[in-house]
Design a protein around this motif. Structure first.
Motif, PDB file in Angstrom:
ATOM      1  N   CYS A  77       0.673  -1.407  -0.137  1.00 21.72           N
ATOM      2  CA  CYS A  77      -0.099  -0.427   0.079  1.00 21.72           C
ATOM      3  C   CYS A  77       0.952   1.087  -0.068  1.00 21.72           C
ATOM      4  O   CYS A  77       0.287   2.066  -0.634  1.00 21.72           O
ATOM      5  N   LYS A  85       0.695   4.020  -3.126  1.00 19.16           N
ATOM      6  CA  LYS A  85       0.534   5.308  -2.605  1.00 19.16           C
ATOM      7  C   LYS A  85       1.383   5.734  -3.037  1.00 19.16           C
ATOM      8  O   LYS A  85       1.044   7.359  -3.608  1.00 19.16           O
ATOM      9  N   ALA A 135      -5.271   3.863  -0.475  1.00 18.64           N
ATOM     10  CA  ALA A 135      -5.126   2.497  -0.418  1.00 18.64           C
ATOM     11  C   ALA A 135      -5.326   1.924   0.902  1.00 18.64           C
ATOM     12  O   ALA A 135      -5.467   2.928   2.071  1.00 18.64           O
ATOM     13  N   ALA A 167      -5.051  -1.242   3.735  1.00 22.57           N
ATOM     14  CA  ALA A 167      -4.197  -2.355   4.564  1.00 22.57           C
ATOM     15  C   ALA A 167      -5.756  -3.811   4.936  1.00 22.57           C
ATOM     16  O   ALA A 167      -5.911  -2.364   5.932  1.00 22.57           O
ATOM     17  N   LEU A 187      -2.289   6.014   4.250  1.00 19.60           N
ATOM     18  CA  LEU A 187      -3.088   4.968   3.606  1.00 19.60           C
ATOM     19  C   LEU A 187      -4.421   5.841   3.385  1.00 19.60           C
ATOM     20  O   LEU A 187      -5.197   6.570   5.503  1.00 19.60           O
TER      21      LEU A 187
END
Length: 185
Positions: free
Chosen positions: A88, A92, A99, A101, A121
């Motif tokens: 991620c 990104k 993103a 996760a 994220l």
């Protein structure tokens, strides 16, 4: 108003990954499925109308093949928290994408906000922490997030019903009233 259709890369095509694929395909999104197991990729592409790529989601060649630079969202749901976070973070940095996760390790539970902020994220999902924060083990969680990409707002809403059975967290994903297969998170 009609939601924006997105190009989404999903890394990790186990039960959760394929459930997410099914949900997002039903909405018409363009999906690229990435997994490091060739048989899994073959199975997913035989079942779903997706582009399948065998490779490591943290590998630059694999990400280039998946055309990560043009994706709107990158979701990593492998069994490795560290790999999910790494993939991620790379996605990104390479793409202007949201993103997400999946992180399961209890050691990271105190760090989720910090990691999300520092790594940029959109979301870190920790099913165990979310279930533990509810009073009963059959937790019903609703997430209605809006992610900004340029001038567009992308809605990302999921309802997850969770229960603990013999020490294993089981989840059923419900999106727009449609229930998808149960799977171990």
């Amino acid at each position: 108003s009609k939601e924006e259709l997105m190009r989404i890369i999903i890394f990790g095509c186990g039960k959760i990954g394929t459930t997410i694929i099914s949900c997002l395909l039903a909405e018409g999104h363009d999906i690229v499925a990435v997994d490091n197991n060739r048989n899994t990729v073959t199975e997913v592409t035989n079942i779903y109308d997706v582009i399948g790529i065998c490779g490591n989601g943290a590998d630059c060649d694999t990400l280039a093949e998946a055309d990560v630079e043009t994706c709107d969202m990158f979701i990593a749901v492998t069994g490795s928290d560290e790999l999910n976070l790494l993939c991620c973070t790379i996605a990104k940095q390479v793409a202007d994408c949201a993103a997400i996760a999946r992180v399961r390790t209890p050691d990271y539970s105190q760090e989720i906000g910090y990691l999300r902020e520092k790594l940029g994220l959109a979301m870190i999902i920790n099913p165990e922490k979310q279930a533990a924060s509810e009073d009963d083990a059959a937790a019903r969680l609703a997430h209605d997030r809006q992610l900004r990409r340029g001038n567009n707002v992308i809605s990302f809403g999921i309802c997850v019903q969770q229960k603990i059975h013999r020490g294993i967290l089981i989840a059923r994903i419900i999106r727009r009233g449609v229930s998808y297969d149960e799977g171990v998170l």
